[in-house]
Write a protein that holds these residues in place. Structure first.
Motif, short mmCIF file in Angstrom:
data_model
loop_
_atom_site.label_atom_id
_atom_site.label_comp_id
_atom_site.label_asym_id
_atom_site.label_seq_id
_atom_site.Cartn_x
_atom_site.Cartn_y
_atom_site.Cartn_z
N VAL A 18 0.85 -1.18 0.00
CA VAL A 18 0.00 0.00 0.00
C VAL A 18 0.89 1.23 0.00
CG1 VAL A 18 -1.93 -1.09 1.19
CG2 VAL A 18 -0.18 0.07 2.51
N GLU A 19 0.35 2.31 -0.53
CA GLU A 19 1.02 3.60 -0.49
C GLU A 19 0.19 4.52 0.38
OE1 GLU A 19 3.16 3.85 -4.83
OE2 GLU A 19 1.08 4.50 -4.69
N VAL A 20 0.88 5.28 1.22
CA VAL A 20 0.22 6.22 2.11
C VAL A 20 0.81 7.59 1.86
CG1 VAL A 20 -0.23 6.83 4.52
CG2 VAL A 20 -0.09 4.42 3.84
N ALA A 21 -0.04 8.60 1.73
CA ALA A 21 0.44 9.96 1.46
C ALA A 21 -0.43 10.97 2.20
CB ALA A 21 0.40 10.25 -0.03
N ALA A 22 0.23 12.00 2.67
CA ALA A 22 -0.51 13.14 3.20
C ALA A 22 -1.03 13.92 2.00
CB ALA A 22 0.39 14.01 4.06
N ALA A 23 -2.28 14.26 2.01
CA ALA A 23 -2.89 14.96 0.89
C ALA A 23 -3.38 16.33 1.36
CB ALA A 23 -4.05 14.12 0.34
N PRO A 24 -3.73 17.19 0.43
CA PRO A 24 -4.27 18.50 0.82
C PRO A 24 -5.51 18.34 1.71
CG PRO A 24 -3.91 18.40 -1.55
CD PRO A 24 -3.69 17.01 -1.01
N SER A 25 -5.84 19.38 2.43
CA SER A 25 -7.04 19.41 3.27
C SER A 25 -6.96 18.48 4.47
CB SER A 25 -8.30 19.08 2.46
OG SER A 25 -8.43 19.96 1.39
N ASP A 26 -5.75 18.23 4.95
CA ASP A 26 -5.58 17.41 6.15
C ASP A 26 -6.21 16.04 6.05
OD1 ASP A 26 -4.06 19.29 7.52
OD2 ASP A 26 -5.83 20.29 8.31
N ILE A 27 -5.91 15.32 4.98
CA ILE A 27 -6.36 13.94 4.86
C ILE A 27 -5.15 13.05 4.59
CG2 ILE A 27 -8.68 14.49 4.04
CD1 ILE A 27 -7.76 13.72 1.23
N VAL A 28 -5.32 11.77 4.91
CA VAL A 28 -4.31 10.76 4.62
C VAL A 28 -4.91 9.87 3.54
CG1 VAL A 28 -2.97 8.83 5.54
CG2 VAL A 28 -3.40 10.85 6.97
N ALA A 29 -4.22 9.71 2.43
CA ALA A 29 -4.71 8.91 1.30
C ALA A 29 -3.96 7.58 1.25
CB ALA A 29 -4.52 9.67 0.00
N VAL A 30 -4.69 6.48 1.04
CA VAL A 30 -4.12 5.14 1.01
C VAL A 30 -4.61 4.45 -0.26
CG1 VAL A 30 -3.94 2.94 2.24
CG2 VAL A 30 -4.19 5.07 3.53
N ARG A 31 -3.68 3.79 -0.96
CA ARG A 31 -4.09 3.04 -2.17
C ARG A 31 -3.21 1.81 -2.34
NH1 ARG A 31 -1.82 6.74 -7.16
NH2 ARG A 31 0.38 6.40 -6.71
N ASP A 32 -3.64 0.92 -3.20
CA ASP A 32 -2.89 -0.28 -3.58
C ASP A 32 -1.80 0.15 -4.54
OD1 ASP A 32 -1.92 -2.67 -4.69
OD2 ASP A 32 -3.91 -3.54 -4.90
N SER A 33 -0.55 -0.10 -4.20
CA SER A 33 0.55 0.35 -5.05
C SER A 33 0.58 -0.35 -6.39
CB SER A 33 1.89 0.15 -4.34
OG SER A 33 2.15 -1.23 -4.13
N LYS A 34 -0.06 -1.52 -6.50
CA LYS A 34 -0.09 -2.24 -7.78
C LYS A 34 -1.18 -1.72 -8.71
CE LYS A 34 -0.59 -6.24 -5.79
NZ LYS A 34 -0.81 -5.74 -4.45
N ASP A 35 -2.06 -0.85 -8.18
CA ASP A 35 -3.17 -0.30 -8.97
C ASP A 35 -3.23 1.21 -8.74
OD1 ASP A 35 -5.43 0.09 -10.47
OD2 ASP A 35 -6.78 -0.93 -9.07
N PRO A 36 -2.25 1.96 -9.26
CA PRO A 36 -2.17 3.39 -8.97
C PRO A 36 -3.35 4.20 -9.48
CG PRO A 36 -0.57 2.79 -10.65
CD PRO A 36 -1.17 1.52 -10.13
N HIS A 37 -4.15 3.66 -10.39
CA HIS A 37 -5.31 4.38 -10.90
C HIS A 37 -6.60 3.87 -10.26
CE1 HIS A 37 -2.75 6.39 -13.72
NE2 HIS A 37 -2.29 5.24 -14.13
N GLY A 38 -6.47 2.96 -9.31
CA GLY A 38 -7.64 2.39 -8.64
C GLY A 38 -8.15 3.29 -7.52
#
Length: 53
Positions: A9-29
């Motif tokens: 999984v990839e975890v990133a701090a995003a704008p507006s004080d949120i944490v975004a999490v996604r499957d690194s094998k599906d970057p457009h998912g």
């Protein structure tokens, strides 16, 4: 899954004080978003053994 079996999984701090999490094998998912407090609470629960990774 065990480490090295492709469960990433990839975890990133995003704008507006949120944490975004996604499957690194599906970057457009789909992306899951959490408040920083909710994300840190989840991490504490995992580290404390209350949630299995």
């Amino acid at each position: 899954m065990r480490r090295g079996e492709g469960a990433c999984v990839e975890v990133a701090a995003a704008p507006s004080d949120i944490v975004a999490v996604r499957d690194s094998k599906d970057p457009h998912g789909p992306v899951l978003t959490f408040s920083p407090a909710a994300w840190h609470g989840f991490l504490r629960a995992v580290k404390g053994g209350q949630v299995r990774p």
